[in-house]
Design a protein around this motif. Structure first.
Motif, short mmCIF file in Angstrom:
data_model
loop_
_atom_site.label_atom_id
_atom_site.label_comp_id
_atom_site.label_asym_id
_atom_site.label_seq_id
_atom_site.Cartn_x
_atom_site.Cartn_y
_atom_site.Cartn_z
N MET A 1 -5.06 26.76 16.45
CA MET A 1 -5.52 27.22 15.16
C MET A 1 -5.58 26.07 14.15
O MET A 1 -6.47 26.01 13.34
CB MET A 1 -4.56 28.33 14.68
CG MET A 1 -4.97 28.96 13.39
SD MET A 1 -6.39 29.99 13.68
CE MET A 1 -6.58 30.73 12.12
N LYS A 2 -4.60 25.16 14.25
CA LYS A 2 -4.54 24.04 13.33
C LYS A 2 -5.72 23.09 13.55
O LYS A 2 -6.25 22.53 12.60
CB LYS A 2 -3.21 23.32 13.49
CG LYS A 2 -2.94 22.33 12.41
CD LYS A 2 -1.53 21.78 12.53
CE LYS A 2 -1.24 20.91 11.34
NZ LYS A 2 0.11 20.40 11.36
N SER A 6 -8.59 21.96 10.86
CA SER A 6 -8.84 20.56 10.53
C SER A 6 -10.30 20.19 10.78
O SER A 6 -10.90 19.42 10.03
CB SER A 6 -7.91 19.64 11.31
OG SER A 6 -8.18 19.71 12.69
N VAL A 7 -10.91 20.76 11.82
CA VAL A 7 -12.34 20.52 12.10
C VAL A 7 -13.20 21.09 10.99
O VAL A 7 -14.13 20.45 10.49
CB VAL A 7 -12.73 21.10 13.48
CG1 VAL A 7 -14.24 21.09 13.66
CG2 VAL A 7 -12.05 20.33 14.59
N CYS A 9 -12.28 21.65 7.90
CA CYS A 9 -12.06 20.82 6.71
C CYS A 9 -12.87 19.53 6.77
O CYS A 9 -13.47 19.11 5.78
CB CYS A 9 -10.58 20.51 6.53
SG CYS A 9 -9.61 21.90 5.96
N ARG A 10 -12.91 18.89 7.94
CA ARG A 10 -13.69 17.66 8.10
C ARG A 10 -15.18 17.93 7.91
O ARG A 10 -15.88 17.14 7.26
CB ARG A 10 -13.43 17.04 9.46
CG ARG A 10 -12.06 16.39 9.55
CD ARG A 10 -11.80 15.77 10.89
NE ARG A 10 -12.77 14.72 11.15
CZ ARG A 10 -12.98 14.20 12.35
NH1 ARG A 10 -12.30 14.65 13.40
NH2 ARG A 10 -13.85 13.24 12.52
N ILE A 11 -15.67 19.02 8.49
CA ILE A 11 -17.09 19.37 8.34
C ILE A 11 -17.41 19.64 6.87
O ILE A 11 -18.43 19.20 6.35
CB ILE A 11 -17.46 20.58 9.23
CG1 ILE A 11 -17.40 20.18 10.70
CG2 ILE A 11 -18.83 21.12 8.88
CD1 ILE A 11 -17.56 21.34 11.66
N TYR A 12 -16.52 20.36 6.20
CA TYR A 12 -16.72 20.66 4.79
C TYR A 12 -16.76 19.38 3.96
O TYR A 12 -17.62 19.21 3.10
CB TYR A 12 -15.60 21.59 4.30
CG TYR A 12 -15.72 21.95 2.84
CD1 TYR A 12 -16.66 22.87 2.42
CD2 TYR A 12 -14.89 21.36 1.88
CE1 TYR A 12 -16.77 23.20 1.08
CE2 TYR A 12 -15.00 21.68 0.55
CZ TYR A 12 -15.95 22.61 0.15
OH TYR A 12 -16.07 22.93 -1.17
N LYS A 13 -15.83 18.45 4.21
CA LYS A 13 -15.80 17.19 3.46
C LYS A 13 -17.06 16.36 3.72
O LYS A 13 -17.62 15.76 2.80
CB LYS A 13 -14.56 16.39 3.82
CG LYS A 13 -13.30 16.94 3.22
CD LYS A 13 -12.09 16.12 3.62
CE LYS A 13 -10.82 16.73 3.07
NZ LYS A 13 -9.62 16.00 3.49
N LEU A 14 -17.52 16.32 4.96
CA LEU A 14 -18.74 15.57 5.27
C LEU A 14 -19.97 16.21 4.64
O LEU A 14 -20.88 15.53 4.18
CB LEU A 14 -18.93 15.46 6.79
CG LEU A 14 -17.97 14.53 7.52
CD1 LEU A 14 -18.15 14.66 9.03
CD2 LEU A 14 -18.19 13.10 7.08
#
Length: 78
Positions: A1-2, A6-7, A9-14
């Protein structure tokens, strides 16, 4: 789940990262497209508008040039 979180969150930031010059280029392209569309759609109206302005300016210039006292200034005779 973690790892999924994190994936995401990374996609959102990119996805939210902005390139420096891209916004200005897109705005410029959009304004050019709008201007071209206006020229195509309003071609006849723009032609009439420009002719009206040129005719009015020509008539005004002729009136100024044919007025006898247009070039007489105080203390100066031509």
């Amino acid at each position: 789940m973690k790892t999924i979180k994190s994936v995401i969150c990374r996609i959102y930031k990119l996805g939210m990262n902005r390139e420096e010059g891209l916004d200005g280029i897109l705005v410029t392209i959009g304004l050019c497209i709008i201007a071209l569309l206006l020229c195509v759609v309003m071609r006849d109206a723009l032609t009439d508008f420009i002719k009206t302005i040129v005719t009015a300016m020509t008539d005004s210039a002729k009136a100024i040039l044919t007025t006898p006292s247009a070039f007489i200034f105080k203390g100066m005779f031509i």
